[in-house]
Design an enzyme around this catalytic site. Sequence first.
Site, PDB file in Angstrom:
ATOM      1  CD  GLU A 602      -2.265   1.068   2.970  1.00 38.51           C
ATOM      2  OE1 GLU A 602      -2.887   0.049   3.318  1.00 38.51           O
ATOM      3  OE2 GLU A 602      -2.055   2.025   3.731  1.00 38.51           O
ATOM      4  CG  HIS A 691     -11.271 -11.080   4.020  1.00 40.89           C
ATOM      5  ND1 HIS A 691     -10.203 -11.659   3.386  1.00 40.89           N
ATOM      6  CD2 HIS A 691     -10.820  -9.923   4.547  1.00 40.89           C
ATOM      7  CE1 HIS A 691      -9.158 -10.863   3.506  1.00 40.89           C
ATOM      8  NE2 HIS A 691      -9.495  -9.811   4.204  1.00 40.89           N
TER       9      HIS A 691
END
Length: 764
Positions: A602, A691
Amino acid sequence: MLTTHLLGFPRIGARRELKFAQEAFWRNELDEAGLAAVGRDLRLRHWSWQREAGLSLVAAGDFSYYDHVLDTAVLLGGLPARFGFAPDRLDRRQYFELARGNAGQPALEMTKWFDTNYHYLKPEFDADSRFDGGPDWLFDEINEALLAGFQVKPQLVGPLTLLRLARVQGIEPLALVARLLPAYRRVLQRLTALGVAWVQLDEPILGLDLEPEWLAAFAPVYRELAVAGPRILLATYFSGVAERAALLRELPVAAIHLDAVRAPEQVEPLLGNWPLDRVLSLGVVDGRNIWKTNLDTVLDVLEPVKRRLGQRLWLAPSCSLLHVPVDLEQEDGLEAGLRDGLAFARQKLSELAILARALELGRSVSFQALEQQRQARARFAHLPGRQRADVAARLAAAPDAGRSAPYPVRYAAQRARLDLPLLPTTTIGSFPQTTAIRAARGAWQRGDLAEADYLAAMRAEIALAVERQEALGLDMLVHGEAERNDMVEYFSSQLDGFAATRHGWVQSYGSRCVKPPLIWGDVARPQPMTVAWSRYAQSLTDKPMKGMLTGPITLVQWSFVRDDLPRAVVARQIALALRDEVADLDRAGIAAIQIDEPAFREGLPLRRADWPAYLEWAVAAFRLASGCADPATQIHTHMCYSEFEDILPAIAALDADVITIETARSDMTLLDAFAEFAYPNEIGPGVYDIHSPRVPDGAEMQRLLEKALTVIPAERLWVNPDCGLKTRGWSETEAALANMVAAAKRLRSRLAESRQQDKQSVSA
Ligand SMILES: CN1c2c(nc(N)[nH]c2=O)NC[C@@H]1CNc1ccc(C(=O)N[C@@H](CCC(=O)N[C@@H](CCC(=O)N[C@@H](CCC(=O)O)C(=O)O)C(=O)O)C(=O)O)cc1
Ligand SMILES: N[C@@H](CCS)C(=O)O
Ligand SMILES: [Zn+2]
């Protein structure tokens, strides 16, 4: 007065009202009307704040019940057919099913919004996608604003950014432009009918490296959109667009917004040839950070621009304020000197108003406001701890080297020390953060639970996690991170130079929020941070217990970082503090230490040209943090969000002994890149997605492992989930891990058998 506006306000609410309403709705404890009432209250409150601060236009379309990229796709009617929903009759429950999945369908994929810690949902388009319009939610919100007397500027994700960010299958993304444009035009026409004068279309992809065909698409697209609707403000942000000056000039839009915080150098060249009929919106207040603006410096830049453009100059924050906390007013726990340096979203609105007034009426008229800001910033700048001679001296003397022995030597020493089976099983660090854990921490923080009782409760949680891992038969254990509120915030609360806020929440995705710490001073570690917990956890088992640290890049990336020092220097200061922790864990006999770097990818700059400089300091910081470990101590690192095919040399240069990565959702395809690059050290590709609560069966995980074994030698392969398990419940966690361990064991005995056979055939 000059026009002031904003590119979006945080939607969660100063006390995370939206989060609590969303989660109550999902638990069926709040009905749709109740949820809508919370949304309406938040919007009205935020619009009132914008008007009170004196902004000319208030933002609409920035509010979302989950994600604004999904909202634009929904507005246009571009839903994935796999859900079977009628776009124009979509209801709120179906909307959340798109975002969170349902019994039959996985959710839309969630991924990072540019280089931020915000996650958006990837719209899914294909050759059959139609954009025949969705529900009227945006128009209802605009009516709501107009009825309440606000002058509103709605915003949408622009068509090219929407296409670029979407998952498009079976058709060239740009081939969908012809279908998307009528849908956008219909929306714009309806906005005009409502009396809306300006609409903001966000095209942040203009600041990325773009192929010629994407760049060439902008002019025809905007020619089509400019005809029917309100005047268009095209918003760019997060990086500079100066090299696209010719393209921008050609676009028939009424206004362009530039990020003058991230890329101040773009203003001058673009201004040189600014069309006479066009508004220039300059983002001069930082939407990505929380420090008070240096108004004097900004005015120095703006005054000549104002002289050239007059009322065609607009002022705004650099990007949406989604990325900063809502309101500094409620932070009663911060020391005064630190508070002096801060401006959250609401305070940034006031900064804009001061700037506009000073530009319009002269600095002398705004003397008092400017002087107050000057003095507050000066008090903050001189806060003890901002510059520390001891930190500077240590930094100057810091070594450059990594580990003391090369990987093959370490491999042998670690195998001898750890006594692990082939395909060792482990997890990424966190186990479920249960309501009981959070309630205990909440009670301790409020003073309702004594510290000793809180620590005892956390020790009991760790003992439980160890017991469960032993029962599952995992090979390398973790303590479970029960004592951590968040993997970044936890370390920040123990390091000098960091500060935590009480209510400084920022949306990460959906209802999930983080409280990014403030790195305001020089960083140092006053005392060990994790050693007692790791030592305690290790005392409960004979299996190796992984120490667990958050790495320097992630601590930088997920904090608000001081802007008077290069990030590289801040990362190095943090690396030195972590290096002390690594040394202490090593001395305590912890045989494996994981240094998490989920934000390593990121942190990559948006433009490739800027990558090498970042990678150089990021790799150096990790090596500084980990390099002191004994060769027989195994350094692990972990990265989720794994689109890092392009940066494998840098990942190899980290020289971690083991890297665990997210691969389950992409069916291990990432491993091909590792194999092609001949990645030299050990790898734990995630074998299941954490997730969702779904429990994957062992056969599925075994298939993924078999796939991994075709490219990674068994001696260097680990078995683990994709990421930490803190958002999961215990029952699904235990079931999934039991299947994972069983899959590893089956494969292990198969490998042993085939090796035995190979041996026999060689000796025969
Ligand atoms: C791994 N990810 C992380 C990212 N960024 C981080 N900084 N940390 C991460 O782990 N980025 C990418 C990914 C995915 N992102 C997230 C982000 C957030 C969550 C999450 O679960 N967030 C929780 C809040 C976590 C936390 O800080 N908890 C605190 C406070 C809990 C709380 O709300 N307490 C109540 C009182 C409770 C009581 O008294 O009963 C209160 O303050 O009001 C804690 O545990 O102490 C969230 O709920 O949003 C996950 C992945
Ligand atoms: N050790 C952390 C990493 C998350 S990216 C966890 O397990 O939650
Ligand atoms: Zn992770």
